[in-house]
Design a protein around this motif. Structure first.
Motif, short mmCIF file in Angstrom:
data_model
loop_
_atom_site.label_atom_id
_atom_site.label_comp_id
_atom_site.label_asym_id
_atom_site.label_seq_id
_atom_site.Cartn_x
_atom_site.Cartn_y
_atom_site.Cartn_z
N ARG A 180 0.72 -0.98 -0.13
CA ARG A 180 -0.01 -0.06 0.16
C ARG A 180 1.14 1.38 0.17
N THR A 181 0.16 2.03 -0.59
CA THR A 181 1.49 3.47 -0.47
C THR A 181 0.64 5.07 -0.44
N MET A 182 1.22 5.77 0.53
CA MET A 182 0.43 7.25 0.37
C MET A 182 0.90 7.86 -0.21
N SER A 183 0.29 9.23 -0.19
CA SER A 183 -0.35 10.34 -1.60
C SER A 183 0.00 11.24 -0.49
N PRO A 184 0.47 12.33 -0.39
CA PRO A 184 0.97 13.76 0.36
C PRO A 184 -0.88 14.74 0.03
N ILE A 185 -0.61 15.20 1.26
CA ILE A 185 -2.44 15.80 0.90
C ILE A 185 -1.94 17.44 0.24
N GLU A 186 -2.29 17.66 -0.42
CA GLU A 186 -1.77 19.51 -0.54
C GLU A 186 -2.78 20.36 -0.19
N ASP A 187 -2.59 21.14 -0.90
CA ASP A 187 -2.61 22.41 -0.16
C ASP A 187 -4.28 23.13 -0.78
N ARG A 188 -5.37 23.60 0.40
CA ARG A 188 -6.63 24.00 -1.04
C ARG A 188 -7.19 22.20 -1.26
N GLN A 189 -6.62 21.40 -1.24
CA GLN A 189 -7.76 19.64 -1.65
C GLN A 189 -8.42 19.53 -1.12
N GLU A 190 -9.63 19.54 -1.67
CA GLU A 190 -10.62 19.10 -1.48
C GLU A 190 -10.43 17.44 -0.83
N LEU A 191 -10.47 17.17 0.30
CA LEU A 191 -9.38 15.75 0.42
C LEU A 191 -11.32 14.84 0.21
N SER A 241 -13.27 19.97 9.24
CA SER A 241 -12.64 20.33 10.00
C SER A 241 -11.16 19.80 10.67
N LEU A 242 -11.43 18.38 10.08
CA LEU A 242 -10.83 17.46 10.12
C LEU A 242 -10.08 17.61 8.48
N ARG A 243 -10.46 18.29 7.83
CA ARG A 243 -9.48 18.16 6.31
C ARG A 243 -8.34 19.85 6.83
N LYS A 244 -9.10 20.10 7.55
CA LYS A 244 -8.49 22.56 7.27
C LYS A 244 -7.40 21.80 8.21
N LEU A 246 -5.59 18.13 8.32
CA LEU A 246 -5.44 17.95 7.56
C LEU A 246 -4.22 18.70 6.77
N ALA A 247 -4.69 19.89 5.56
CA ALA A 247 -4.14 20.74 5.64
C ALA A 247 -3.01 21.31 6.19
N ALA A 248 -2.94 21.83 7.47
CA ALA A 248 -2.20 22.53 8.41
C ALA A 248 -1.19 21.45 9.12
N ASP A 249 -1.26 19.96 8.58
CA ASP A 249 -0.37 19.18 8.86
C ASP A 249 0.66 19.24 7.63
N ARG A 250 1.90 19.28 7.48
CA ARG A 250 2.79 18.64 6.59
C ARG A 250 3.11 17.86 6.82
N THR A 251 3.04 16.97 7.11
CA THR A 251 3.42 14.91 7.02
C THR A 251 1.98 14.70 7.37
N ALA A 252 0.62 15.08 7.12
CA ALA A 252 -0.26 14.85 6.57
C ALA A 252 0.19 13.54 5.81
N ARG A 253 -1.15 12.01 5.29
CA ARG A 253 -1.14 11.36 3.97
C ARG A 253 -2.44 10.49 4.29
N LYS A 254 -1.98 10.39 3.07
CA LYS A 254 -3.39 9.28 2.52
C LYS A 254 -3.27 7.91 2.38
N VAL A 255 -3.86 7.37 3.34
CA VAL A 255 -2.91 5.97 2.12
C VAL A 255 -4.14 5.94 1.56
N ASP A 256 -2.91 5.36 0.16
CA ASP A 256 -4.65 5.25 -1.15
C ASP A 256 -4.96 3.43 -0.97
#
Length: 409
Positions: A180-191, A241-244, A246-256
């Motif tokens: 499994r891989t992880m993807s970074p969460i980009e700024d202003r991304q509606e995850l 709130s979770l989206r905000k 995650l956007a503020a956390d530079r180490t946040a990732r989404k597991v694909d």
């Protein structure tokens, strides 16, 4: 009638009708001296009322006219003018008709020495003459209070962590092996966030165990989440709130997610856990419009956690009408998606949804809770049984008779 050969003969003749007499009655213009004395008297009367001389630049038309007349007076004052000047206003003029210090008009540009050179000069000006309303705010919520949310998602121990512990171990092993891989969460991304997703937040692996209680904020749909962390803690933030966070956390990732389909042998490993509890809650609010229908107005919700914990903070949650509630009925789910069951129940009882039910939070914002219905707990239980048997689509709810009936009847 005699014929006259010149004007002298006309003036020498008798004037029986008095046509050639010069009269100074009320209907004829008075002498300049009399007009000046009248003007001085009017200015003195204005001074006695307002405590100042009339301004020729005033916005009031009468004051403007009187000020212009006062300024236009010239020459030495006559005895009549001095007699009309009971306040000694003529003596305050260095040159008659001109004031010693001319009044400055609001149309004139300010003197250069009065123009501030910087913002610091503006701030240093004395504001003692300002009224209290111009310097103090009243009936305004402090900024610190406005930033406080209606419901704060706190971290607390997860009592059923054993249910999720093996899933964290399996996912950690898949990440380490590269399966499994992880993807970074980009700024202003509606995850997109769904039940069963894994995230990396605050350096911990997090699992989205529940996504429920649809609401709308700013016209967009929002959900309450149940977020389980790999250290045995959990939280219940709003999806927005979770989206905000995650956007503020530079180490946040989404597991694909793994590829879905019959060609993927591990696709069932990510299948959504099903089951949960349908609960029916009754409000304890003392608002008259809610208290008078308390016995028939109920909230229908679905949760995977302990129901008592879910409603523990109801008084701070607009979804619960900002008031405590009592649980009047619960129904267990078996092998059914919680979100789908909740959507089915809400659509089924849509005719019984109150259209005017609103609640105003402490920031003055109007919220329209959409999980409250004019139904009885036994109606919800009957609908839950129909969902379990897969026959709910054959029935409808009639709000007039308050009964569940078949559509073909």
């Amino acid at each position: 009638m005699p014929r006259y050969r010149s004007l002298d003969e006309v003036f020498q003749d008798e004037d029986p009708h008095g046509l050639l007499e010069i009269r100074t009655g009320a209907g004829r213009a008075s002498a300049p001296a009399d007009r000046n004395a009248s003007a001085v008297a009017r200015v003195n009367a204005f001074y006695e009322i307002h405590g100042r001389l009339p301004d020729e630049n005033a916005r009031d038309v009468e004051e403007m006219k009187l000020g212009a007349i006062w300024k236009s007076l010239g020459g030495q004052p006559s005895e009549a003018m001095r007699a009309a000047d009971r306040n000694g206003l003529l003596g305050a003029r260095t040159v008659f008709g001109r004031e010693a210090t001319p009044a400055r008009s609001w149309r004139d540009d300010p003197p250069e020495e009065e123009v501030p050179a910087s913002l610091e000069d503006v701030w240093e000006e004395d504001d003692e003459d300002l009224c209290e309303a111009a310097t103090e705010l009243r009936h305004v919520t402090p900024a610190a209070a406005r930033e406080q949310p209606d419901h704060r998602a706190e971290l607390y121990p997860c009592t059923d962590f054993a249910t999720f512990e093996q899933g964290f171990r399996d996912m950690q092993a898949k990440l380490e092996s590269g399966e499994r891989t992880m993807s970074p969460i980009e700024d202003r991304q509606e995850l997109p966030i769904n039940e069963g997703d894994y995230l990396v937040h605050r350096g911990l692996l997090a699992y989205v165990a529940e996504k429920t209680e649809l609401s709308r904020r700013g016209g967009k749909p929002d959900y309450r989440l149940r977020l389980i962390f790999s250290n045995g803690m959990e939280s219940d933030p709003l999806m927005s709130s979770l989206r905000k966070a995650l956007a503020a956390d530079r180490t946040a990732r989404k597991v694909d997610r793994a590829r879905m389909g019959p060609l993927d042998p591990t696709w069932r490993a990510d299948a959504l856990e099903v089951g949960g509890t349908i609960y029916v809650a009754r409000s304890k609010s003392d608002r008259p419009e809610i208290a008078e229908v308390r016995n028939i107005l109920h909230k229908i919700g679905v949760t995977s956690q302990n129901v008592s914990r879910r409603v523990a903070d109801a008084r701070n949650d607009a979804t619960f009408l900002l008031a405590d509630v009592e649980i009047v009925a619960t129904y267990e789910l078996r092998n059914l998606s919680r979100q789908k069951v909740e959507d089915l129940l809400h659509r089924f009882f849509e005719p019984a949804r109150p259209s005017q039910l609103t609640v105003t939070d402490r920031f003055g914002k109007r919220v329209h809770p959409r999980e409250w219905f004019y139904v009885l707990p036994e109606h919800v239980g009957e609908a839950a049984r129909l969902i379990q048997s897969g026959t709910l689509h054959l029935y409808r709810y009639d709000p007039t008779t308050q009964k569940i009936a078949r559509k073909d009847e």
